[in-house]
Design an enzyme around this catalytic site. Sequence first.
Site, PDB file in Angstrom:
ATOM      1  N   SER A  95       0.692  -1.354  -0.113  1.00  0.00           N
ATOM      2  CA  SER A  95       0.076   0.039   0.118  1.00  0.00           C
ATOM      3  C   SER A  95       0.806   1.307   0.070  1.00  0.00           C
ATOM      4  O   SER A  95       1.817   1.476  -0.912  1.00  0.00           O
ATOM      5  CB  SER A  95      -1.100  -0.080   1.167  1.00  0.00           C
ATOM      6  OG  SER A  95      -1.990   0.870   1.087  1.00  0.00           O
ATOM      7  N   ASP A 217     -10.147  -3.912  -5.915  1.00  0.00           N
ATOM      8  CA  ASP A 217      -9.466  -3.352  -4.789  1.00  0.00           C
ATOM      9  C   ASP A 217     -10.113  -1.894  -4.634  1.00  0.00           C
ATOM     10  O   ASP A 217      -9.795  -1.065  -5.442  1.00  0.00           O
ATOM     11  CB  ASP A 217      -8.021  -3.421  -4.820  1.00  0.00           C
ATOM     12  CG  ASP A 217      -7.156  -2.715  -3.802  1.00  0.00           C
ATOM     13  OD1 ASP A 217      -7.815  -2.184  -2.878  1.00  0.00           O
ATOM     14  OD2 ASP A 217      -5.908  -2.698  -3.895  1.00  0.00           O
ATOM     15  N   HIS A 245      -7.457  -5.109  -0.507  1.00  0.00           N
ATOM     16  CA  HIS A 245      -6.245  -4.541  -0.612  1.00  0.00           C
ATOM     17  C   HIS A 245      -5.250  -5.332   0.048  1.00  0.00           C
ATOM     18  O   HIS A 245      -3.992  -4.516   0.133  1.00  0.00           O
ATOM     19  CB  HIS A 245      -6.577  -3.000   0.151  1.00  0.00           C
ATOM     20  CG  HIS A 245      -5.674  -2.120   0.011  1.00  0.00           C
ATOM     21  ND1 HIS A 245      -5.156  -1.620  -1.370  1.00  0.00           N
ATOM     22  CD2 HIS A 245      -5.039  -1.455   1.007  1.00  0.00           C
ATOM     23  CE1 HIS A 245      -4.265  -0.613  -1.066  1.00  0.00           C
ATOM     24  NE2 HIS A 245      -4.023  -0.452  -0.108  1.00  0.00           N
TER      25      HIS A 245
END
Length: 266
Positions: A95, A217, A245
Amino acid sequence: MDIVSRNHVTVTGNPQGPTVVLAHGLGCDQNMWRLTVPALAEDHRVVLFDYVGSGRADASAFSQDRYATLDGYARDVVEVCEALDLRDAVFVGHSVSAMIGVLAADMAPERIGALVMVAPSPRYIDDEGYRGGFSAEDIDELLASLEANYLGWSTAMAPVIMGNADRPELGDELKNSFCATDPDMARVFARTTFLSDSRDDLKSVRVPTLVLECTQDVIAPREVGAFVHRAIPGSTLVTLDATGHCPHLSAPEATNQAILDFLASL
C-alpha cells in the site's frame, strides 16, 4: 537512539541469501507479513520493521513534523538499511509503503536494488486524466471520520479495505491491527497517506520493479496499477487472483509465488 530498537527491526531467514525488506502499510505492523516470511526465509535474509507510530516501534520517537510527509517514513527505511548495512536489498512495500520505497530508493540508491509494490497507489484522489478511486470530498469525509472517532472508523473501514466479506476473520484482523495503533499517530499517518501525490516520484525509479494488483481493490483500483506500471519503465505488472487491499493475507500463496518469481528473475 538505536534504530533497530526504534523500529523494532527483526531479521530472520537465510543469513547468506539476498536480503528482502518487508514494509507494512497504514495501521498495520510487521506481523501482517507472517504468511509471506516462511516462503522467503529458506533462500533469503528477511528484514522486518515497524514504522514509528506503528506496531512495537518506539512511540517516543514519533514526531508530527517528520511524519507529516512520506519522506519521514522513507528516512525510517533508509536508516534501517544503514543500520544493517544493507546493499541492493529488495524492498517489498504494501500500500502506501510501495511509494515510501520509491522515495527511499531515490534517497539511498546503493541500499535498494529492486522494488515490489503490493497494491500501490501514488495518489488516492481522482485528478484530471487520473482515477485514484476517491473524490476529494470522499477523502475529506474519511479523514474527518477517522479524526472524530478512530476506533469507530477502524471498525467500519477494516472490512471494506480487506474485502473478502465471506471471510470476516480477515477484516477482524485488520480492525484489531488498526485499533492497536495509537490514534493520534494513526491520524498523522492517515492524513499523510491519503493526501499524498507521489506520481512524479515514479519517474525516478531506475531499479527492477514488480507491481502487484488485485482483481478488485477499493483502495487501489486496477486503473492505478496500470498507471504505476506505465510510469515505471520496464516494470512488471501482475494481477493476482485476489480481492481486497491485502493480498498477502487474503491470497498469500499467489502473492508469495509472484514475489518469488520476481526474485528469481533478478
